[in-house]
Design a protein around this motif. Structure first.
Motif, PDB file in Angstrom:
ATOM      1  N   LEU A  13      15.260   8.687  40.787  1.00  0.00           N
ATOM      2  CA  LEU A  13      15.360   8.779  42.240  1.00  0.00           C
ATOM      3  C   LEU A  13      16.797   8.511  42.651  1.00  0.00           C
ATOM      4  O   LEU A  13      17.393   7.517  42.227  1.00  0.00           O
ATOM      5  N   SER A  14      17.363   9.406  43.448  1.00  0.00           N
ATOM      6  CA  SER A  14      18.694   9.203  44.007  1.00  0.00           C
ATOM      7  C   SER A  14      18.542   8.751  45.455  1.00  0.00           C
ATOM      8  O   SER A  14      17.959   9.453  46.270  1.00  0.00           O
ATOM      9  N   SER A  15      19.067   7.570  45.763  1.00  0.00           N
ATOM     10  CA  SER A  15      18.936   7.033  47.116  1.00  0.00           C
ATOM     11  C   SER A  15      20.246   7.138  47.879  1.00  0.00           C
ATOM     12  O   SER A  15      21.336   7.082  47.296  1.00  0.00           O
ATOM     13  N   TYR A  16      20.102   7.308  49.190  1.00  0.00           N
ATOM     14  CA  TYR A  16      21.266   7.313  50.078  1.00  0.00           C
ATOM     15  C   TYR A  16      20.793   6.998  51.486  1.00  0.00           C
ATOM     16  O   TYR A  16      20.063   7.789  52.094  1.00  0.00           O
ATOM     17  N   ASP A  17      21.177   5.843  51.993  1.00  0.00           N
ATOM     18  CA  ASP A  17      20.785   5.404  53.331  1.00  0.00           C
ATOM     19  C   ASP A  17      19.279   5.565  53.544  1.00  0.00           C
ATOM     20  O   ASP A  17      18.826   6.092  54.563  1.00  0.00           O
ATOM     21  N   GLY A  18      18.503   5.077  52.593  1.00  0.00           N
ATOM     22  CA  GLY A  18      17.050   5.262  52.647  1.00  0.00           C
ATOM     23  C   GLY A  18      16.259   3.998  52.871  1.00  0.00           C
ATOM     24  O   GLY A  18      15.051   3.972  52.565  1.00  0.00           O
ATOM     25  N   ASP A  44      23.642   6.457  45.797  1.00  0.00           N
ATOM     26  CA  ASP A  44      24.802   7.351  45.894  1.00  0.00           C
ATOM     27  C   ASP A  44      25.770   6.929  46.997  1.00  0.00           C
ATOM     28  O   ASP A  44      26.371   7.772  47.656  1.00  0.00           O
ATOM     29  N   GLY A  45      25.897   5.608  47.200  1.00  0.00           N
ATOM     30  CA  GLY A  45      26.881   5.128  48.157  1.00  0.00           C
ATOM     31  C   GLY A  45      26.321   4.791  49.520  1.00  0.00           C
ATOM     32  O   GLY A  45      26.981   5.022  50.540  1.00  0.00           O
ATOM     33  N   SER A  46      25.115   4.223  49.560  1.00  0.00           N
ATOM     34  CA  SER A  46      24.474   3.906  50.840  1.00  0.00           C
ATOM     35  C   SER A  46      25.312   2.931  51.667  1.00  0.00           C
ATOM     36  O   SER A  46      25.957   2.020  51.137  1.00  0.00           O
ATOM     37  N   ARG A  47      25.224   3.114  52.991  1.00  0.00           N
ATOM     38  CA  ARG A  47      25.931   2.244  53.928  1.00  0.00           C
ATOM     39  C   ARG A  47      24.971   1.378  54.735  1.00  0.00           C
ATOM     40  O   ARG A  47      25.404   0.606  55.588  1.00  0.00           O
ATOM     41  N   ASP A  48      23.668   1.510  54.466  1.00  0.00           N
ATOM     42  CA  ASP A  48      22.686   0.695  55.173  1.00  0.00           C
ATOM     43  C   ASP A  48      22.170  -0.398  54.232  1.00  0.00           C
ATOM     44  O   ASP A  48      22.865  -0.829  53.332  1.00  0.00           O
ATOM     45  N   LEU A  68      24.241   1.036  41.246  1.00  0.00           N
ATOM     46  CA  LEU A  68      25.018   1.530  42.374  1.00  0.00           C
ATOM     47  C   LEU A  68      26.075   2.474  41.840  1.00  0.00           C
ATOM     48  O   LEU A  68      26.874   2.102  40.971  1.00  0.00           O
ATOM     49  N   GLY A  69      26.085   3.706  42.339  1.00  0.00           N
ATOM     50  CA  GLY A  69      27.063   4.686  41.883  1.00  0.00           C
ATOM     51  C   GLY A  69      28.470   4.278  42.282  1.00  0.00           C
ATOM     52  O   GLY A  69      28.690   3.737  43.375  1.00  0.00           O
ATOM     53  N   ARG A  71      30.803   6.322  42.938  1.00  0.00           N
ATOM     54  CA  ARG A  71      31.273   7.257  43.961  1.00  0.00           C
ATOM     55  C   ARG A  71      30.115   8.141  44.402  1.00  0.00           C
ATOM     56  O   ARG A  71      29.109   8.265  43.701  1.00  0.00           O
ATOM     57  N   ASN A  72      30.278   8.730  45.568  1.00  0.00           N
ATOM     58  CA  ASN A  72      29.251   9.606  46.114  1.00  0.00           C
ATOM     59  C   ASN A  72      29.331  10.968  45.435  1.00  0.00           C
ATOM     60  O   ASN A  72      30.348  11.645  45.507  1.00  0.00           O
ATOM     61  N   LEU A  73      28.238  11.363  44.780  1.00  0.00           N
ATOM     62  CA  LEU A  73      28.190  12.635  44.055  1.00  0.00           C
ATOM     63  C   LEU A  73      27.403  13.707  44.786  1.00  0.00           C
ATOM     64  O   LEU A  73      27.432  14.870  44.389  1.00  0.00           O
ATOM     65  N   GLY A  74      26.681  13.341  45.857  1.00  0.00           N
ATOM     66  CA  GLY A  74      25.764  14.276  46.478  1.00  0.00           C
ATOM     67  C   GLY A  74      24.458  14.284  45.703  1.00  0.00           C
ATOM     68  O   GLY A  74      24.390  13.818  44.562  1.00  0.00           O
ATOM     69  N   PRO A  75      23.387  14.822  46.306  1.00  0.00           N
ATOM     70  CA  PRO A  75      22.069  14.754  45.653  1.00  0.00           C
ATOM     71  C   PRO A  75      22.028  15.346  44.253  1.00  0.00           C
ATOM     72  O   PRO A  75      21.529  14.712  43.315  1.00  0.00           O
ATOM     73  N   SER A  76      22.532  16.563  44.075  1.00  0.00           N
ATOM     74  CA  SER A  76      22.415  17.207  42.765  1.00  0.00           C
ATOM     75  C   SER A  76      23.247  16.504  41.707  1.00  0.00           C
ATOM     76  O   SER A  76      22.787  16.267  40.586  1.00  0.00           O
ATOM     77  N   GLY A  77      24.484  16.161  42.051  1.00  0.00           N
ATOM     78  CA  GLY A  77      25.310  15.441  41.090  1.00  0.00           C
ATOM     79  C   GLY A  77      24.693  14.122  40.693  1.00  0.00           C
ATOM     80  O   GLY A  77      24.740  13.716  39.521  1.00  0.00           O
ATOM     81  N   SER A  78      24.091  13.432  41.647  1.00  0.00           N
ATOM     82  CA  SER A  78      23.446  12.160  41.358  1.00  0.00           C
ATOM     83  C   SER A  78      22.230  12.354  40.460  1.00  0.00           C
ATOM     84  O   SER A  78      22.010  11.580  39.514  1.00  0.00           O
ATOM     85  N   PHE A  79      21.442  13.386  40.721  1.00  0.00           N
ATOM     86  CA  PHE A  79      20.277  13.640  39.870  1.00  0.00           C
ATOM     87  C   PHE A  79      20.694  14.073  38.459  1.00  0.00           C
ATOM     88  O   PHE A  79      20.063  13.678  37.473  1.00  0.00           O
ATOM     89  N   PHE A  80      21.734  14.881  38.330  1.00  0.00           N
ATOM     90  CA  PHE A  80      22.210  15.237  36.998  1.00  0.00           C
ATOM     91  C   PHE A  80      22.614  13.982  36.231  1.00  0.00           C
ATOM     92  O   PHE A  80      22.332  13.835  35.031  1.00  0.00           O
ATOM     93  N   ARG A  81      23.287  13.049  36.902  1.00  0.00           N
ATOM     94  CA  ARG A  81      23.686  11.791  36.261  1.00  0.00           C
ATOM     95  C   ARG A  81      22.458  10.982  35.846  1.00  0.00           C
ATOM     96  O   ARG A  81      22.431  10.384  34.763  1.00  0.00           O
TER      97      ARG A  81
END
Length: 309
Positions: A13-18, A44-48, A68-69, A71-81
């Motif tokens: 699961l890739s999370s971002y401000d969730g 992926d770099g959440s701010r909340d 915690l990543g 850097r921010n990779l975006g959804p696809s980059g984060s899922f590939f990682r």
């Protein structure tokens, strides 16, 4: 309770401000009837408050881990990682979004379907979803794919909604041998590769509640008209056209030598079909690619002739 006789499924699961959604989703994942499961999250770099939510789960749930990543990779980059980090002991890997709620037997159904494939065949399971609003109130169902999974469809349309998708070990190993160059969509890329070199299984029974809200990356739309207008709008902005062609080129680059003659010709014809109006018209009428539903297909072919999309 974990069943030691069952194959291990690693959910990624890739999370971002969730922070607003994660508790319900994590509970539904860890509450699956298939108990041999663990959940790995990359933020992926959440701010909340997402990191705090993740830390609280990690402190009380041994099947849960997160990182915690850097850097921010975006959804696809984060899922590939995340897929790169799936352990060798996992027999299956499943994508999860942060804001859905899974049916309790989602993973059990996927494992049963994929386990029926011949040994060593790359397999991808995906399913229909119930579309809900922010409060989980039902708004509709995602459309059934009338023509079924195929590479001819995967070149121009993705029916393998990422949050429903589960990969067997052969599919995971195939995909992560080398990732495509950016940009690429993780779920669409998996559908494209496995439809060409393995078996895609589409389950018509909904697997989860797919929450629609202002923070979604791409909405499914509450009604058929919403979905149709959304597709047309994305076609007109040119992004979908560029993405489709990029992924088709990457498919040839990474897997061209493994494609059947028929499938390689299908991809090459698709990439060679935009040289002029006459070529586009010919391809719109006779080309091998297709969308699942007749109205989408008609709209695609008309826009293809006009704009090469």
């Amino acid at each position: 309770m974990k069943d030691n006789s069952a194959p291990l499924v690693e959910v990624v699961l890739s999370s971002y401000d969730g922070a607003a959604w994660l508790d319900a989703q994590i509970s539904s994942i860890l509450g699956q009837t298939h108990g041999a499961l663990r959940l790995s999250v990359r933020d992926d770099g959440s701010r909340d408050g997402t990191p705090d939510v993740l830390a609280a789960w990690a402190a009380r749930e041994p099947r849960f881990s997160f990182r915690l990543g850097s850097r921010n990779l975006g959804p696809s980059g984060s899922f590939f990682r995340l897929l790169d980090g799936v352990g060798a002991e996992a027999a299956f890997a499943a994508f999860a979004d942060q804001d859905d709620v899974w049916e309790a037997d989602k993973i059990a159904r996927a494992v049963a379907a994929l386990s029926a494939l011949p040994e060593g065949m790359p397999g991808l399971y995906c399913a229909r979803v119930v579309i809900v609003d922010e409060d989980l109130q039902r708004r509709g169902l995602s459309p059934l794919p009338g023509r079924g999974p195929s590479l001819a469809n995967a070149l121009i349309e993705n029916i393998a909604i990422g949050c429903t998708s589960v990969l067997n070990r052969a599919a995971l190993d195939l995909l992560r041998a080398e990732w495509p160059a950016e940009p690429a969509k993780h779920d669409w890329w998996a559908y494209q590769v496995i439809s060409a070199l393995g078996q895609v299984i589409y389950d018509p029974r909904p697997a989860l509640k797919y929450r629609q809200h202002g923070g979604n990356m791409t909405g499914a739309g509450y009604t058929p008209l919403d979905r149709f207008l959304g597709k047309v709008g994305r076609q007109l902005n040119g992004e979908q056209s560029a993405l489709r062609r990029h992924q088709a080129r990457e498919l040839l680059r990474l897997f061209g030598s493994r494609l059947s003659v028929r499938d390689r010709t299908l991809v090459e014809d698709f990439l060679d079909s935009t040289h002029g109006l006459t070529d586009r018209l010919r391809y719109a009428v006779c080309g091998g690619v297709h969308r699942q539903h007749w109205l989408d297909n008609l709209a695609y072919r008309l826009l293809y002739v006009i704009r090469g999309v």
